[in-house]
Scaffold this motif. Structure first.
Motif, mmCIF file in Angstrom:
data_model
loop_
_atom_site.group_PDB
_atom_site.id
_atom_site.type_symbol
_atom_site.label_atom_id
_atom_site.label_comp_id
_atom_site.label_asym_id
_atom_site.label_seq_id
_atom_site.Cartn_x
_atom_site.Cartn_y
_atom_site.Cartn_z
ATOM 1 N N SER A 60 13.245 -8.839 63.698
ATOM 2 C CA SER A 60 12.675 -7.354 63.034
ATOM 3 C C SER A 60 12.571 -7.438 61.449
ATOM 4 C CB SER A 60 13.644 -6.391 63.344
ATOM 5 O OG SER A 60 13.629 -5.890 64.975
ATOM 6 N N LYS A 61 13.017 -8.517 60.900
ATOM 7 C CA LYS A 61 12.818 -8.844 59.697
ATOM 8 C C LYS A 61 11.697 -9.793 59.147
ATOM 9 C CE LYS A 61 17.383 -6.802 58.588
ATOM 10 N NZ LYS A 61 18.612 -6.918 57.711
ATOM 11 N N GLU A 109 22.064 -0.386 60.557
ATOM 12 C CA GLU A 109 21.131 -1.539 60.909
ATOM 13 C C GLU A 109 21.236 -1.846 62.392
ATOM 14 O OE1 GLU A 109 20.320 -4.622 59.013
ATOM 15 O OE2 GLU A 109 20.028 -2.800 57.534
ATOM 16 N N PRO A 116 21.553 -3.549 65.885
ATOM 17 C CA PRO A 116 22.646 -4.317 66.304
ATOM 18 C C PRO A 116 22.035 -5.952 66.509
ATOM 19 C CG PRO A 116 21.980 -2.990 68.346
ATOM 20 C CD PRO A 116 21.377 -2.607 66.923
ATOM 21 N N ALA A 117 22.951 -7.037 66.443
ATOM 22 C CA ALA A 117 22.322 -8.288 66.810
ATOM 23 C C ALA A 117 21.560 -8.459 68.042
ATOM 24 C CB ALA A 117 23.692 -9.257 66.549
ATOM 25 N N ALA A 118 20.836 -9.144 68.025
ATOM 26 C CA ALA A 118 19.787 -9.456 69.029
ATOM 27 C C ALA A 118 20.679 -10.391 69.958
ATOM 28 C CB ALA A 118 18.521 -10.321 68.797
ATOM 29 N N GLN A 131 16.211 -18.835 75.284
ATOM 30 C CA GLN A 131 16.671 -19.495 74.103
ATOM 31 C C GLN A 131 16.031 -20.616 73.678
ATOM 32 O OE1 GLN A 131 21.068 -19.481 73.369
ATOM 33 N NE2 GLN A 131 21.225 -18.429 75.122
ATOM 34 N N LEU A 177 14.843 -6.477 73.245
ATOM 35 C CA LEU A 177 15.790 -6.464 72.018
ATOM 36 C C LEU A 177 15.737 -4.892 71.295
ATOM 37 C CD1 LEU A 177 15.159 -10.005 70.748
ATOM 38 C CD2 LEU A 177 16.893 -9.160 72.111
ATOM 39 N N ALA A 234 21.420 -13.000 72.878
ATOM 40 C CA ALA A 234 20.806 -14.360 72.818
ATOM 41 C C ALA A 234 19.925 -14.526 73.998
ATOM 42 C CB ALA A 234 22.116 -15.219 73.196
ATOM 43 N N ALA A 279 15.185 -12.569 60.985
ATOM 44 C CA ALA A 279 16.540 -12.060 61.986
ATOM 45 C C ALA A 279 16.226 -11.006 62.854
ATOM 46 C CB ALA A 279 17.475 -11.694 60.741
ATOM 47 N N ASN A 280 16.779 -11.036 63.889
ATOM 48 C CA ASN A 280 16.548 -10.170 65.128
ATOM 49 C C ASN A 280 15.176 -9.922 65.342
ATOM 50 O OD1 ASN A 280 19.393 -9.872 65.317
ATOM 51 N ND2 ASN A 280 19.379 -7.877 64.647
#
Length: 221
Positions: free
Chosen positions: A146-147, A117, A119-121, A129, A208, A123, A143-144
């Protein structure tokens, strides 16, 4: 939820439902698509390839996008909702089956089975933000980033930031015969931002981790 976001949610559901019905009509064949991509590989098959018309930017990475999004984009050029002259000319030459086959091919291109998977994006800066929250970007791109919530929406994380910037500006300039894009959802979002803010947003999203790739053809390696 304010009125704009409420209206946006209604548009998102309506657009996704409409596209999902249409997408079921033609089934794509990735192997057939591999034999139909000669018009694609000259730009999308060369890492770092830069378009010079109508604006200068790296051509987008399309390997790893969903088939539904690639089909939606090609149909957008074919219908004139997206105004890029070169892409419009290519899309006009494609049948519905060609589009489905190319979409299936690029959705599978470069995909590695069992890959971890993303990694988390990160911030990002406080400003980044704020911009992401103002645009409510995750509500569609997931999410990220990418989904996406619907496969007809693009993955945008890690996409070339200069391309993202040009694309975002295009939604503000729908009447342009060369770069305009007509999309009620993205048009409403992009018009909330100055071009400087869109550039900062594009730079953040482009930094990202990504599923997207350019997969070179053997002749370009």
């Amino acid at each position: 939820m304010n009125k704009f976001l409420s209206s946006l949610s209604v548009l998102v559901v309506a657009f996704a439902t409409s596209f999902s019905v249409n997408a079921q009509e033609v089934k794509g064949d990735a192997k057939a698509g591999a034999g139909k991509n000669s018009m694609c590989i000259g730009c999308h098959g060369i890492k770092g390839y830069q378009a010079s018309f109508p604006e200068i930017h790296k051509v987008p990475m399309i390997s790893g996008q969903s088939a539904a999004y690639i089909a939606a984009a090609l149909n957008g050029y074919k219908k004139g909702d997206r105004k890029h002259p070169t892409m419009r000319g290519i899309a006009d030459s494609l049948s519905d089956q060609d589009i489905a086959d190319l979409a299936a091919y690029y959705a599978a291109s470069g995909v590695v089975e069992g890959a971890p998977e993303l990694p988390a994006a990160a911030a990002g800066t406080t400003k980044a933000q704020e911009l992401v929250a103002k645009g409510n970007c995750a509500s569609c791109h997931g999410a990220n980033f990418s989904k996406p919530i619907d496969p007809s929406y693009p993955k945008i994380a890690g996409q070339h930031s200069d391309y993202l910037f040009v694309a975002l500006k295009s939604y503000k300039n729908v009447e342009s015969a060369q770069v305009g894009r007509g999309n009620a959802i993205m048009g409403g979002i992009a018009k909330q931002f100055s071009n400087a803010e869109l550039k900062e947003l594009a730079n953040y999203v482009g930094s990202l981790p990504s599923d997207l790739k350019t997969v070179p053809q053997s002749r370009f390696k």
